[in-house]
Enzyme design. Sequence first.
Site, short mmCIF file in Angstrom:
data_model
loop_
_atom_site.label_atom_id
_atom_site.label_comp_id
_atom_site.label_asym_id
_atom_site.label_seq_id
_atom_site.Cartn_x
_atom_site.Cartn_y
_atom_site.Cartn_z
N HIS A 14 39.85 -24.27 -42.42
CA HIS A 14 39.79 -25.56 -43.12
C HIS A 14 39.18 -25.35 -44.50
O HIS A 14 38.76 -24.25 -44.85
CB HIS A 14 39.03 -26.62 -42.31
CG HIS A 14 37.56 -26.42 -42.23
ND1 HIS A 14 36.66 -27.46 -42.22
CD2 HIS A 14 36.80 -25.31 -42.15
CE1 HIS A 14 35.43 -27.00 -42.12
NE2 HIS A 14 35.48 -25.70 -42.07
N CYS A 33 32.64 -23.02 -48.72
CA CYS A 33 33.49 -23.86 -47.85
C CYS A 33 34.55 -24.62 -48.65
O CYS A 33 35.47 -25.18 -48.06
CB CYS A 33 32.64 -24.83 -47.05
SG CYS A 33 31.54 -24.00 -45.89
N HIS A 39 38.86 -21.20 -45.39
CA HIS A 39 37.96 -20.30 -44.66
C HIS A 39 38.06 -20.68 -43.19
O HIS A 39 38.58 -21.75 -42.85
CB HIS A 39 36.52 -20.40 -45.18
CG HIS A 39 35.84 -21.68 -44.83
ND1 HIS A 39 36.09 -22.86 -45.49
CD2 HIS A 39 34.93 -21.98 -43.87
CE1 HIS A 39 35.35 -23.83 -44.96
NE2 HIS A 39 34.65 -23.32 -43.96
N HIS A 41 36.59 -20.52 -38.87
CA HIS A 41 35.47 -20.51 -37.91
C HIS A 41 35.99 -20.16 -36.53
O HIS A 41 37.15 -20.44 -36.20
CB HIS A 41 34.80 -21.89 -37.83
CG HIS A 41 34.14 -22.31 -39.10
ND1 HIS A 41 32.95 -21.80 -39.54
CD2 HIS A 41 34.52 -23.22 -40.03
CE1 HIS A 41 32.61 -22.37 -40.69
NE2 HIS A 41 33.56 -23.24 -41.01
N ASP A 79 43.96 -24.48 -32.21
CA ASP A 79 43.71 -23.05 -32.21
C ASP A 79 44.66 -22.32 -33.16
O ASP A 79 45.88 -22.49 -33.11
CB ASP A 79 43.87 -22.49 -30.79
CG ASP A 79 43.40 -21.05 -30.69
OD1 ASP A 79 42.40 -20.69 -31.33
OD2 ASP A 79 44.04 -20.27 -29.94
N HIS A 80 44.06 -21.51 -34.04
CA HIS A 80 44.78 -20.75 -35.06
C HIS A 80 45.61 -21.66 -35.98
O HIS A 80 46.71 -21.33 -36.39
CB HIS A 80 45.65 -19.65 -34.43
CG HIS A 80 44.83 -18.53 -33.90
ND1 HIS A 80 44.21 -18.57 -32.67
CD2 HIS A 80 44.49 -17.34 -34.46
CE1 HIS A 80 43.55 -17.45 -32.48
NE2 HIS A 80 43.69 -16.69 -33.55
#
Length: 137
Positions: A14, A33, A39, A41, A79-80
Amino acid sequence: MIYLTRVEHFNAAHKLFNPHWSKEQNLEVFGKCANDNWHGHNYDLHVTVKGNPDPETGFVFNAKTLGVLIKDLIIEKMDHKNLNLDVDFMAGKFTSAENVAIAIWEQLEKALPETVQLHCIKLHETAKIYVEYFGGK
């Protein structure tokens, strides 16, 4: 009252930025960020439900069923993925950990049966930062 927590994991990218601000102000407030190239997480998601155990099963809610709901409604969509661009229920929302937790709550709350209540969404964004959401606005 018994509390049951299921833990799942997802990876997502994000960018934190306010489109009404200059690039300089975004960098000043959000630092790395606000990177133009995003970037990512490795999120840990804790979903806690509460209720009274069923006299026939002893369960507040079947943990396997809770896992399937989380995977179908949240993990498969996040996810991903890029939270800013790819996740339908994040469209038009600022993708802070706080707002992601609220959006996850909204998706799960409507899918749970009346016999169980959503108690808390805990979302670990990093090893040092997490948010908790208990519903309400």
